[in-house]
Structures are given as structure tokens and as C-alpha cells.
Design an enzyme around this catalytic site. Structure first.
Site, mmCIF file in Angstrom:
data_model
loop_
_atom_site.group_PDB
_atom_site.id
_atom_site.type_symbol
_atom_site.label_atom_id
_atom_site.label_comp_id
_atom_site.label_asym_id
_atom_site.label_seq_id
_atom_site.Cartn_x
_atom_site.Cartn_y
_atom_site.Cartn_z
ATOM 1 N N HIS A 24 1.045 -1.285 0.111
ATOM 2 C CA HIS A 24 0.098 -0.091 0.171
ATOM 3 C C HIS A 24 0.251 1.270 -0.274
ATOM 4 O O HIS A 24 1.080 2.334 0.400
ATOM 5 C CB HIS A 24 -1.499 -0.265 1.302
ATOM 6 C CG HIS A 24 -0.914 -0.322 2.480
ATOM 7 N ND1 HIS A 24 0.336 0.275 3.218
ATOM 8 C CD2 HIS A 24 -1.395 -0.879 3.534
ATOM 9 C CE1 HIS A 24 0.278 0.416 3.969
ATOM 10 N NE2 HIS A 24 -0.597 -0.553 4.753
ATOM 11 N N HIS A 78 -4.649 -8.720 15.269
ATOM 12 C CA HIS A 78 -5.032 -6.876 14.492
ATOM 13 C C HIS A 78 -5.788 -7.536 13.717
ATOM 14 O O HIS A 78 -5.593 -8.153 12.830
ATOM 15 C CB HIS A 78 -3.191 -6.388 14.114
ATOM 16 C CG HIS A 78 -3.420 -5.094 13.284
ATOM 17 N ND1 HIS A 78 -4.453 -4.113 12.959
ATOM 18 C CD2 HIS A 78 -2.789 -5.094 12.113
ATOM 19 C CE1 HIS A 78 -3.761 -3.722 11.994
ATOM 20 N NE2 HIS A 78 -2.647 -3.898 11.061
ATOM 21 N N GLU A 80 -5.850 -5.418 10.313
ATOM 22 C CA GLU A 80 -5.479 -5.200 8.352
ATOM 23 C C GLU A 80 -4.961 -6.779 8.696
ATOM 24 O O GLU A 80 -4.871 -8.108 8.367
ATOM 25 C CB GLU A 80 -4.030 -4.501 8.579
ATOM 26 C CG GLU A 80 -4.165 -3.686 7.507
ATOM 27 C CD GLU A 80 -2.834 -3.188 7.325
ATOM 28 O OE1 GLU A 80 -2.771 -2.763 8.689
ATOM 29 O OE2 GLU A 80 -3.004 -2.179 6.051
ATOM 30 N N ASP A 82 -4.211 -8.420 5.651
ATOM 31 C CA ASP A 82 -2.633 -8.902 6.098
ATOM 32 C C ASP A 82 -2.399 -10.188 6.702
ATOM 33 O O ASP A 82 -1.608 -10.519 6.769
ATOM 34 C CB ASP A 82 -1.154 -8.314 5.366
ATOM 35 C CG ASP A 82 -0.914 -6.943 6.862
ATOM 36 O OD1 ASP A 82 -2.231 -6.553 7.496
ATOM 37 O OD2 ASP A 82 0.110 -6.949 6.877
ATOM 38 N N HIS A 145 -0.747 -1.667 15.139
ATOM 39 C CA HIS A 145 -1.099 -0.188 14.113
ATOM 40 C C HIS A 145 -2.499 0.924 13.828
ATOM 41 O O HIS A 145 -3.103 1.564 13.395
ATOM 42 C CB HIS A 145 -0.568 -0.687 12.843
ATOM 43 C CG HIS A 145 -0.508 -0.075 11.651
ATOM 44 N ND1 HIS A 145 -0.943 -1.335 10.157
ATOM 45 C CD2 HIS A 145 -0.686 1.519 11.194
ATOM 46 C CE1 HIS A 145 -0.921 0.109 9.171
ATOM 47 N NE2 HIS A 145 -1.360 1.028 9.710
ATOM 48 N N ASP A 164 2.079 -6.226 13.856
ATOM 49 C CA ASP A 164 2.496 -5.211 13.333
ATOM 50 C C ASP A 164 4.272 -4.737 13.906
ATOM 51 O O ASP A 164 4.882 -4.055 13.175
ATOM 52 C CB ASP A 164 2.220 -4.260 13.138
ATOM 53 C CG ASP A 164 1.234 -4.264 11.488
ATOM 54 O OD1 ASP A 164 1.592 -5.133 10.901
ATOM 55 O OD2 ASP A 164 0.688 -3.633 11.168
ATOM 56 N N TYR A 191 10.422 0.466 8.297
ATOM 57 C CA TYR A 191 9.071 -0.379 8.661
ATOM 58 C C TYR A 191 8.177 1.142 9.720
ATOM 59 O O TYR A 191 7.570 1.325 9.502
ATOM 60 C CB TYR A 191 9.278 -1.138 8.846
ATOM 61 C CG TYR A 191 7.640 -2.176 9.401
ATOM 62 C CD1 TYR A 191 7.027 -3.259 8.157
ATOM 63 C CD2 TYR A 191 7.186 -2.243 10.801
ATOM 64 C CE1 TYR A 191 5.933 -3.705 8.471
ATOM 65 C CE2 TYR A 191 6.084 -2.339 11.031
ATOM 66 C CZ TYR A 191 5.005 -3.104 10.012
ATOM 67 O OH TYR A 191 3.386 -3.749 10.554
ATOM 68 N N HIS A 224 5.769 -9.630 11.038
ATOM 69 C CA HIS A 224 6.476 -9.285 9.395
ATOM 70 C C HIS A 224 8.094 -9.686 10.249
ATOM 71 O O HIS A 224 8.650 -9.531 10.306
ATOM 72 C CB HIS A 224 6.130 -7.780 8.731
ATOM 73 C CG HIS A 224 4.446 -7.442 8.757
ATOM 74 N ND1 HIS A 224 4.382 -8.524 7.796
ATOM 75 C CD2 HIS A 224 3.559 -6.841 9.392
ATOM 76 C CE1 HIS A 224 2.656 -8.012 7.189
ATOM 77 N NE2 HIS A 224 2.570 -6.577 8.785
HETATM 78 FE FE1 FEO Z 1 -1.197 -2.918 9.629
HETATM 79 FE FE2 FEO Z 1 0.516 -5.840 9.354
HETATM 80 O O1 FEO Z 1 -1.042 -5.250 9.646
#
Ligand code: FEO
Length: 402
Positions: A24, A78, A80, A82, A145, A164, A191, A224
């Protein structure tokens, strides 16, 4: 990626996304990973899922360890996509009535992402869940996040699943900090600069809270990139620095150019900064991705922005960069503008207005009509020197221990 046992009966069952180049708007030349964790205990527990496209790979990884239907609990730290995109696939495979633990906000947000209802079990900050020989503690971490974000801490193993937080967009077989070495910090800084910088004040509070709680941490496992087991406090301490945007004697000169005139000015501004001992690199917007520039902005004291005037306006790449930087809320910066123009020359004024809106300490802009002669470039050089002197006055010299 095959599952990795990261601690006794705790596995990373996540996936590497080798081919993603743009997350994104953030450039990811080395790809990223979506980490998910499987804890084998009386209640088999899955912590987080992966991006939707990788749902089958996640199930496949889990199957290498245990029949996925044996999973009792799922935790979503979380919402989001991903991390949650693969949840529908997981829940369908393991049984849609299985409890899905998340924050209160997580339950609301997940419900807005999925067609079918799930068995949401909202938890509060500090709440604990016994899964047999282990107890999990949930820690609310709003805006790290999203408003729904939380961490899950395994009391007995002293492992923090941090979603995150402390992550990096990096795909590789080097899954631990001690394997990859210091290179990990570069990815972690990028990041932070591009995903978390605007939440710095909240992150600082959170870091202080974790330190006050005296939470013992043997391993930090973000969703991640690389896991932190050698020195987890290294990344915690880096977050304390980055969240305050503690500057170095460093500046960023960012620009675009049409006929090399603004480019020559950028080089002269950088020369002036260098003459004052400031670390600087002119960053051409058609060479450097906005997310790489922001990585440098994070610990720079000054941002100097150059644009030619195109049709009474900013050059489009400069508008893009300013919009992106504004959203990430840089703090305590010195700012200035420069640019070449043909007949109207609004761009430096427009940049200055944008930098003012970001509460930068403003230095007067420099502009030249058409092609600056060598003598004209002195004013750009002097702009660099002026900003360099201001940086030296405001930022303690690290080499003197100040
Ligand atoms: Fe805020 Fe890795 O998603």
C-alpha cells in the site's frame, strides 16, 4: 516457507511473500512475510493468520505439525487484511464455532471485514487465557498499528507476539535477528518510518509502560519479518528513539526536475549542508521511492524540498511526496523550499506553505528563473549552509558525547 519451531512446541507457520513490491504505497523490494504462530498445548492455539492469497499455504504449514481441525483457539492481534485475510479460510477449515479472541475493537472491525459471523471473544487489556501449561496475557496496544491492535504475551515462555510492532517488511530464510545481523535494523527503521511514525507519542507511552511493568521478554515475534531473540531490547530501545524522532546532524534534500535546473540547485543545497558537516544526500524523486526517503526523514533534522513550477503548480511527484510526508507527521524539523521556474514560479511558495502546515521551522525559499548560472547557485549553496548551521546549533554532536 516450512514451519520453524521457535520455542518448545511453538511454531512459526507463516509464509514469505517474496514477490510483493508495493505494500500500500511502501516499496518492498525484498518482499515481506506474514508470520503466524501455532502453540501446541492442551488447547492448541493459532496466533494470527496471513494474507488471503496465502490461506492455503498457512493451512498446509499447520498440517505439517497437526491436523488443523485440532486447533481450539484462534487469536487475532490486529484486523488489517495482511493478517486477517486468511482467517475465513482458517475458520472454515478448523470449525467456524471455534473461539476467536481479539480486542473489543477487533471484534467490531473483524465483523466489518467478513460476510459470515465468527465466534468473537473480545478480551480486555491484561486479561489472561489459560491454554493448559501456558497462560496468555493480552495487552491492548491501540494504534500499533490500528485502533484494534493488541499484543499477546506467553507468560511461561516470555514470548511477546507483537503483531505489526517491531516488524519489518523482509522476506528471507534468515528468520532471527542473530542470523540476519545488523541489516535487520535498516528494514526495521524503514518499517517504523512508513507505518508507525505518526503514532510515535502513543508508542513511546507503550514502550514506557512495558518497561515499567518489568515484563521479561526472551523473544519478540512480530507478524512481519525477522524475530528478535538475541537482544529483544535492542528493537524496543530503537522504538523509544524513533518514536521521539531524535534527530541526527543529518538533512534530506528531496526534489524533482524538468530541465536539470532544480537538480543543480539541489546539488548546491546539499553542497552547502555538507560544507557545515551535515550528512546529506540529494534524493531525486524519480530515483528514490517515497518510502525510502521517509526512512531518512525519520532521523534527519532538516528536509529541503525542491520543485520546478509546472502549470502554476508543484511537480506531481513533489505533491505526492509532501502528501505522504504530511500524513506521517514528522516532528521538530527545519524546512525550506527551492526551485527553478519559467514565468510564474509558485512552487517554492506552495512547498513552504505545506511545510508550515507540518509545523516545520521555516527558512526562506530560493528560486531561479530558467537556468541558474554558476553565480546564481551561490544562493542555493548558502541556503544549505544556513540550514547546516541551524542543525549544528540545535542537535548535539554525537562524537563529543553531547
Ligand atoms: Fe497493520 Fe501488518 O498490518
Amino acid at each position: 516457507m516450512r514451519p520453524i519451531e521457535i520455542a518448545k512446541k511453538i511454531y512459526d507457520v507463516g509464509v514469505n511473500d517474496w514477490n510483493i513490491e508495493d505494500f500500500h504505497g511502501y516499496s518492498t523490494p525484498l518482499g515481506t512475510s506474514y508470520n503466524a504462530f501455532l502453540i501446541l498445548d492442551e488447547k492448541v492455539t493459532l496466533v494470527d493468520a496471513v494474507k488471503k492469497e496465502f490461506g492455503d499455504q498457512l493451512i498446509d504449514n499447520i498440517s505439517k505439525i497437526i491436523d488443523p481441525a485440532k486447533i481450539d483457539y484462534v487469536i487475532s492481534n490486529h484486523t488489517e487484511m495482511d493478517h486477517s485475510g486468511g482467517l475465513a479460510r482458517v475458520m472454515h477449515r478448523i470449525g467456524e464455532d471455534k473461539p476467536l479472541f481479539c480486542s473489543k475493537m477487533g471484534a467490531k472491525n473483524l465483523a466489518k471485514h467478513f460476510e459470515r459471523p465468527m465466534n468473537y471473544r473480545p478480551v480486555t487489556n491484561g486479561e489472561q487465557l489459560n491454554i493448559g501449561s501456558r497462560t496468555l496475557t493480552f495487552l491492548e496496544t491501540r494504534m500499533v498499528h490500528w485502533p484494534d491492535s493488541m499484543f499477546t504475551y506467553v507468560n511461561e515462555d516470555k514470548i511477546l507476539f507483537s503483531s505489526d510492532g517491531f516488524g519489518q517488511h523482509y522476506a528471507g530464510f534468515e528468520k532471527f535477528d542473530d542470523v540476519i545481523g545488523d541489516e535487520v535494523m535498516v528494514h526495521a527503521q524503514k518499517y517504523f518510518a512508513n507505518i508507525l511514525m505518526l503514532y510515535g507519542p502513543l508508542i513511546l507511552k507503550l514502550v514506557n509502560k512495558v518497561v515499567e511493568m518489568g515484563l521479561e521478554i526472551d523473544m519478540i515475534c512480530p507478524d512481519h519479518g525477522v524475530l528478535w531473540r538475541k537482544d529483544p531490547m535492542k528493537i524496543v530501545n530503537a522504538y523509544a528513539q524513533w518514536s521521539q524522532q531524535v534527530p541526527k546532524r543529518k538533512a534530506v534534500v528531496v526534489y524533482d526536475t524538468m530541465w536539470h535546473s532544480t537538480e543543480r540547485m539541489a546539488d548546491a543545497v546539499a553542497e552547502g549542508l555538507n560544507a557545515e558537516g551535515i550528512a546529506v544526500r540529494p534524493m531525486y524523486l524519480r530515483k528514490w521511492h517515497r518510502s525510502d526517503i521517509m526512512t531518512d526523514v525519520l532521523d534527519a533534522k532538516a528536509v529541503v524540498v525542491g520543485s520546478p513550477t509546472l502549470n502554476n503548480n508543484l511537480f506531481p511527484t513533489v505533491s505526492d511526496f509532501l502528501t505522504y510526508m504530511k500524513g506521517l507527521k514528522p516532528l521538530n524539523k527545519i524546512g525550506a523550499a527551492f526551485g527553478s521556474y519559467g514565468w510564474s514560479g509558485e512552487a517554492p511558495k506552495m512547498i513552504t506553505k505545506e511545510l508550515e502546515a507540518m509545523n516545520f521551522q521555516i527558512v526562506d525559499p530560493v528560486r531561479h528563473q530558467y537556468v541558474p548560472k554558476s553565480s546564481d547557485l551561490e544562493s542555493s549553496f548558502e541556503l544549505g549552509r544556513t540550514i547546516g548551521r541551524m542543525i549544528n546549533e540545535q542537535v548535539p554532536d554525537e562524537s563529543s558525547g553531547g
